[in-house]
Design an enzyme around this catalytic site. Structure first.
Site: not given
Ligand code: FPP
Length: 247
Positions: A22-23, A26, A35, A39, A67, A133, A190, A196-198
């Site tokens: 997560d993050g 931000r 955003r 990613h 998700s 792994l 997390r 959270r577990l989201s």
């Molecule tokens: C949460 O950050 C992250 C996600 C919803 C996606 C996680 C994806 C990756 C790390 C890259 C893609 C990897 C694969 C394998 C597809 P957020 O966008 O909710 O961040 P925020 O809470 O700061 O807005």
């Protein structure tokens, strides 16, 4: 991937680590970037973490890539996340094959675009003989959806008299989950300071040690993983009993 450099950290690394990455948003916002840029950097953090987990002797690494609730995000962001999965597999599959990483994907697959389903199937097939792994990518995954899909499969087996209701218990039910083959996560991390577990691994995290770190996912690296493992090693696991249990 290097051989373990610190036998002591290998010995204490949890067998299965799950991560809510997560993050990203931000992290990008702090840099006045879109955003999706966050990613993209999140994928770099994932590559570092897969490498680090292998070096540290972790056997299973489950990461939350997309998700079932992430469909609520703007269309451009959803497509960017799908493109990142395509890019990650295209760029890293050969390396993962060579380094002994077995790729598996959990989540609802039937409704995914056919090219994505094909990319996933190909990555799973090409890495199926690897066993150093296990990289388990949760994609179009939701814990509640997974449990509902498992219940549906179980109900079909009961209706067809392949299973009797008397045989249904937590252990037999778990065999219908996407994660049936693997042990539950020992530690669930997390990032980004959210607690959270989201909807991630709701069933499997019953006795996982939860580790919340402030680091935003794109900044996560081997040192951050080692710090989380250090925190895990301070915990006493009792699984509902009174004595410590080493799983
Ligand atoms: C949460 O950050 C992250 C996600 C919803 C996606 C996680 C994806 C990756 C790390 C890259 C893609 C990897 C694969 C394998 C597809 P957020 O966008 O909710 O961040 P925020 O809470 O700061 O807005």
């Amino acid at each position: 991937m290097a051989q373990p450099t610190h036998p002591s950290s290998t010995a204490s690394a949890p067998r299965h680590i799950a991560i809510i990455m997560d993050g990203n948003g931000r992290w990008a916002k702090q840099r006045s970037r879109p955003r999706t840029f966050g990613h993209g950097e999140g994928v770099e953090a994932l590559r570092r973490t897969v490498e680090a987990a292998g070096d540290l002797g972790v056997r299973y690494l489950t990461v939350f890539g997309f998700s079932t609730e992430n469909w609520r995000r703007p269309t451009e962001e959803v497509s960017a996340l799908f493109d990142l999965l395509r890019l990650y597999v295209a760029r890293d599959l050969d390396k993962l094959v060579k380094e002994g990483v077995r790729v598996r994907v959990i989540g609802e697959r039937a409704s995914l675009q056919s090219d994505i389903a094909q990319i996933i199937g190909n990555a799973e097939a090409k890495t199926r003989h690897n066993d150093k792994l296990n990289l388990i990518i949760a994609f179009n995954y939701g814990g509640q959806d997974e449990i509902a899909r498992a219940a549906k499969k179980l109900a079909a087996d009961v209706a067809a008299n392949r299973v009797s209701t008397a045989e249904v218990n937590a252990e037999s039910f778990a065999r219908y989950l996407d994660t049936a083959e693997w042990p539950a996560p020992d530690m669930l991390i997390r990032t980004s300071g959210e607690y959270r577990l989201s909807n991630f691994m709701l069933w499997q995290a019953a006795y996982s040690e939860l580790v919340f770190v402030d680091t935003l996912w794109p900044d996560f690296d081997k040192a951050a993983l080692e710090a989380a493992i250090g925190e895990y090693n301070k915990r006493e696991r009792r699984f509902g009993g009174t004595d410590p249990v080493v799983p």
